[in-house]
Design a protein around this motif. Structure first.
Motif, PDB file in Angstrom:
ATOM      1  N   LEU A   1       1.571   2.283 -10.660  1.00 33.57           N
ATOM      2  CA  LEU A   1       1.499   1.901  -9.247  1.00 33.57           C
ATOM      3  C   LEU A   1       0.857   3.004  -8.414  1.00 33.57           C
ATOM      4  CD1 LEU A   1       4.925   0.103  -8.743  1.00 33.57           C
ATOM      5  CD2 LEU A   1       2.648  -0.927  -8.742  1.00 33.57           C
ATOM      6  N   TRP A   2       1.098   4.244  -8.766  1.00 35.48           N
ATOM      7  CA  TRP A   2       0.488   5.371  -8.066  1.00 35.48           C
ATOM      8  C   TRP A   2      -1.036   5.281  -8.164  1.00 35.48           C
ATOM      9  CZ3 TRP A   2       2.220  11.089  -9.196  1.00 35.48           C
ATOM     10  CH2 TRP A   2       1.587  11.954  -8.317  1.00 35.48           C
ATOM     11  N   VAL A   3      -1.515   4.917  -9.331  1.00 30.85           N
ATOM     12  CA  VAL A   3      -2.958   4.818  -9.548  1.00 30.85           C
ATOM     13  C   VAL A   3      -3.532   3.531  -8.936  1.00 30.85           C
ATOM     14  CG1 VAL A   3      -4.719   4.571 -11.343  1.00 30.85           C
ATOM     15  CG2 VAL A   3      -2.897   6.260 -11.603  1.00 30.85           C
ATOM     16  N   LEU A   4      -2.820   2.420  -9.067  1.00 28.49           N
ATOM     17  CA  LEU A   4      -3.368   1.120  -8.692  1.00 28.49           C
ATOM     18  C   LEU A   4      -3.214   0.752  -7.216  1.00 28.49           C
ATOM     19  CD1 LEU A   4      -2.274  -0.944 -11.810  1.00 28.49           C
ATOM     20  CD2 LEU A   4      -4.532  -0.021 -11.290  1.00 28.49           C
ATOM     21  N   LEU A   5      -2.145   1.211  -6.576  1.00 27.61           N
ATOM     22  CA  LEU A   5      -1.946   0.857  -5.169  1.00 27.61           C
ATOM     23  C   LEU A   5      -2.910   1.639  -4.282  1.00 27.61           C
ATOM     24  CD1 LEU A   5       1.932   0.702  -4.683  1.00 27.61           C
ATOM     25  CD2 LEU A   5       0.324  -1.173  -4.881  1.00 27.61           C
ATOM     26  N   PRO A   6      -3.566   0.941  -3.372  1.00 29.01           N
ATOM     27  CA  PRO A   6      -4.470   1.668  -2.475  1.00 29.01           C
ATOM     28  C   PRO A   6      -3.678   2.471  -1.445  1.00 29.01           C
ATOM     29  CG  PRO A   6      -4.367  -0.621  -1.847  1.00 29.01           C
ATOM     30  CD  PRO A   6      -3.577  -0.488  -3.116  1.00 29.01           C
TER      31      PRO A   6
ATOM     32  N   ILE B   1       6.574  11.898  -3.032  1.00 34.35           N
ATOM     33  CA  ILE B   1       5.669  12.315  -4.101  1.00 34.35           C
ATOM     34  C   ILE B   1       4.332  11.594  -3.923  1.00 34.35           C
ATOM     35  CG2 ILE B   1       5.266  12.358  -6.590  1.00 34.35           C
ATOM     36  CD1 ILE B   1       8.293  12.568  -6.941  1.00 34.35           C
ATOM     37  N   ALA B   2       4.314  10.301  -4.188  1.00 37.11           N
ATOM     38  CA  ALA B   2       3.058   9.557  -4.100  1.00 37.11           C
ATOM     39  C   ALA B   2       3.111   8.443  -3.075  1.00 37.11           C
ATOM     40  CB  ALA B   2       2.707   8.976  -5.460  1.00 37.11           C
ATOM     41  N   GLY B   3       4.300   8.100  -2.602  1.00 39.89           N
ATOM     42  CA  GLY B   3       4.428   7.032  -1.620  1.00 39.89           C
ATOM     43  C   GLY B   3       4.684   5.666  -2.224  1.00 39.89           C
ATOM     44  N   VAL B   4       4.890   5.604  -3.522  1.00 44.10           N
ATOM     45  CA  VAL B   4       5.102   4.317  -4.181  1.00 44.10           C
ATOM     46  C   VAL B   4       6.410   3.693  -3.715  1.00 44.10           C
ATOM     47  CG1 VAL B   4       5.463   3.174  -6.400  1.00 44.10           C
ATOM     48  CG2 VAL B   4       3.704   4.922  -6.174  1.00 44.10           C
TER      49      VAL B   4
ATOM     50  N   VAL C   1       0.854  -1.189   0.000  1.00 45.99           N
ATOM     51  CA  VAL C   1       0.000   0.000   0.000  1.00 45.99           C
ATOM     52  C   VAL C   1       0.887   1.235   0.000  1.00 45.99           C
ATOM     53  CG1 VAL C   1      -1.912  -1.107   1.207  1.00 45.99           C
ATOM     54  CG2 VAL C   1      -0.155   0.042   2.526  1.00 45.99           C
ATOM     55  N   ARG C   2       0.311   2.369  -0.382  1.00 44.12           N
ATOM     56  CA  ARG C   2       1.028   3.640  -0.321  1.00 44.12           C
ATOM     57  C   ARG C   2       0.852   4.207   1.084  1.00 44.12           C
ATOM     58  NH1 ARG C   2      -1.177   7.500  -3.197  1.00 44.12           N
ATOM     59  NH2 ARG C   2      -3.127   6.423  -3.534  1.00 44.12           N
ATOM     60  N   PRO C   3       1.944   4.400   1.831  1.00 41.42           N
ATOM     61  CA  PRO C   3       1.819   4.869   3.210  1.00 41.42           C
ATOM     62  C   PRO C   3       1.343   6.318   3.307  1.00 41.42           C
ATOM     63  CG  PRO C   3       4.109   4.804   2.579  1.00 41.42           C
ATOM     64  CD  PRO C   3       3.329   4.204   1.437  1.00 41.42           C
ATOM     65  N   ARG C   4       0.769   6.611   4.442  1.00 40.66           N
ATOM     66  CA  ARG C   4       0.287   7.975   4.694  1.00 40.66           C
ATOM     67  C   ARG C   4       1.451   8.904   5.039  1.00 40.66           C
ATOM     68  NH1 ARG C   4      -3.989   9.667   9.364  1.00 40.66           N
ATOM     69  NH2 ARG C   4      -4.340  11.766   8.624  1.00 40.66           N
ATOM     70  N   HIS C   5       2.432   8.383   5.755  1.00 42.10           N
ATOM     71  CA  HIS C   5       3.603   9.160   6.155  1.00 42.10           C
ATOM     72  C   HIS C   5       4.827   8.604   5.442  1.00 42.10           C
ATOM     73  CE1 HIS C   5       1.145  10.955   9.250  1.00 42.10           C
ATOM     74  NE2 HIS C   5       0.810   9.744   9.676  1.00 42.10           N
ATOM     75  N   ASP C   6       5.916   9.326   5.480  1.00 39.82           N
ATOM     76  CA  ASP C   6       7.196   8.924   4.893  1.00 39.82           C
ATOM     77  C   ASP C   6       7.117   8.816   3.372  1.00 39.82           C
ATOM     78  OD1 ASP C   6       9.883   8.342   5.003  1.00 39.82           O
ATOM     79  OD2 ASP C   6       9.563   6.191   5.172  1.00 39.82           O
ATOM     80  N   LYS C   7       6.340   9.683   2.760  1.00 38.54           N
ATOM     81  CA  LYS C   7       6.282   9.695   1.305  1.00 38.54           C
ATOM     82  C   LYS C   7       6.804  11.026   0.803  1.00 38.54           C
ATOM     83  CE  LYS C   7       1.453  11.097   0.888  1.00 38.54           C
ATOM     84  NZ  LYS C   7       0.164  10.742   0.296  1.00 38.54           N
TER      85      LYS C   7
ATOM     86  N   PRO D   1      17.090   2.284 -20.310  1.00 33.59           N
ATOM     87  CA  PRO D   1      15.893   2.318 -21.166  1.00 33.59           C
ATOM     88  C   PRO D   1      14.814   1.391 -20.609  1.00 33.59           C
ATOM     89  CG  PRO D   1      17.657   1.097 -22.234  1.00 33.59           C
ATOM     90  CD  PRO D   1      18.233   1.688 -20.973  1.00 33.59           C
ATOM     91  N   GLY D   2      13.589   1.824 -20.724  1.00 36.67           N
ATOM     92  CA  GLY D   2      12.480   0.999 -20.260  1.00 36.67           C
ATOM     93  C   GLY D   2      11.348   1.843 -19.722  1.00 36.67           C
ATOM     94  N   PRO D   3      10.263   1.191 -19.320  1.00 38.47           N
ATOM     95  CA  PRO D   3       9.050   1.906 -18.907  1.00 38.47           C
ATOM     96  C   PRO D   3       8.976   2.167 -17.397  1.00 38.47           C
ATOM     97  CG  PRO D   3       8.574  -0.399 -19.115  1.00 38.47           C
ATOM     98  CD  PRO D   3      10.019  -0.226 -19.517  1.00 38.47           C
ATOM     99  N   GLN D   4      10.093   2.479 -16.749  1.00 42.39           N
ATOM    100  CA  GLN D   4      10.100   2.647 -15.300  1.00 42.39           C
ATOM    101  C   GLN D   4       9.153   3.749 -14.845  1.00 42.39           C
ATOM    102  OE1 GLN D   4      12.672   2.456 -17.271  1.00 42.39           O
ATOM    103  NE2 GLN D   4      14.283   1.192 -16.436  1.00 42.39           N
ATOM    104  N   PHE D   5       9.173   4.871 -15.506  1.00 44.11           N
ATOM    105  CA  PHE D   5       8.329   5.986 -15.088  1.00 44.11           C
ATOM    106  C   PHE D   5       6.853   5.652 -15.282  1.00 44.11           C
ATOM    107  CE2 PHE D   5       6.355  10.212 -15.551  1.00 44.11           C
ATOM    108  CZ  PHE D   5       6.704  10.727 -14.318  1.00 44.11           C
ATOM    109  N   LEU D   6       6.531   4.960 -16.362  1.00 38.83           N
ATOM    110  CA  LEU D   6       5.140   4.541 -16.581  1.00 38.83           C
ATOM    111  C   LEU D   6       4.700   3.538 -15.522  1.00 38.83           C
ATOM    112  CD1 LEU D   6       5.086   4.197 -20.473  1.00 38.83           C
ATOM    113  CD2 LEU D   6       4.162   6.052 -19.061  1.00 38.83           C
ATOM    114  N   LEU D   7       5.603   2.658 -15.120  1.00 42.84           N
ATOM    115  CA  LEU D   7       5.295   1.703 -14.058  1.00 42.84           C
ATOM    116  C   LEU D   7       5.036   2.433 -12.741  1.00 42.84           C
ATOM    117  CD1 LEU D   7       5.052  -1.239 -13.138  1.00 42.84           C
ATOM    118  CD2 LEU D   7       7.504  -1.198 -12.696  1.00 42.84           C
ATOM    119  N   TYR D   8       5.833   3.457 -12.455  1.00 45.38           N
ATOM    120  CA  TYR D   8       5.621   4.258 -11.249  1.00 45.38           C
ATOM    121  C   TYR D   8       4.234   4.909 -11.274  1.00 45.38           C
ATOM    122  CZ  TYR D   8       6.455   7.593  -7.491  1.00 45.38           C
ATOM    123  OH  TYR D   8       6.361   8.303  -6.314  1.00 45.38           O
ATOM    124  N   LEU D   9       3.876   5.497 -12.410  1.00 48.51           N
ATOM    125  CA  LEU D   9       2.550   6.122 -12.534  1.00 48.51           C
ATOM    126  C   LEU D   9       1.432   5.100 -12.372  1.00 48.51           C
ATOM    127  CD1 LEU D   9       3.143   8.616 -15.478  1.00 48.51           C
ATOM    128  CD2 LEU D   9       2.974   9.139 -13.034  1.00 48.51           C
TER     129      LEU D   9
END
Length: 67
Positions: A53-58, A14-17, A6-12, A43-51
């Protein structure tokens, strides 16, 4: 038992990912952030993966309310 992913409430920063991944895999958030920044140099989709996870992780609050 491992911590839930999960994305934590504290210790984040930008988004907590990175903090959520660090908690799940038992490392520090700083280590996870450094690994992410270094991986963005490759090279690769790291930034897209971060985005994604930001959307999908509760958020931690929503996860606690559900359980």
């Amino acid at each position: 038992m491992a911590a839930p992913l999960v994305r934590p409430r504290h210790d984040k920063k930008i988004a907590g990912v990175c903090a959520g991944l660090a908690r799940r895999f038992g490392t520090t958030p700083t280590t996870m952030r450094v690994l992410f920044v270094v991986s963005c140099l490759l090279p690769g989709p790291q930034f897209l993966l971060y985005l994604a996870l930001w959307v999908l992780l509760p958020a931690e609050d929503a996860y606690r309310e559900a359980w």
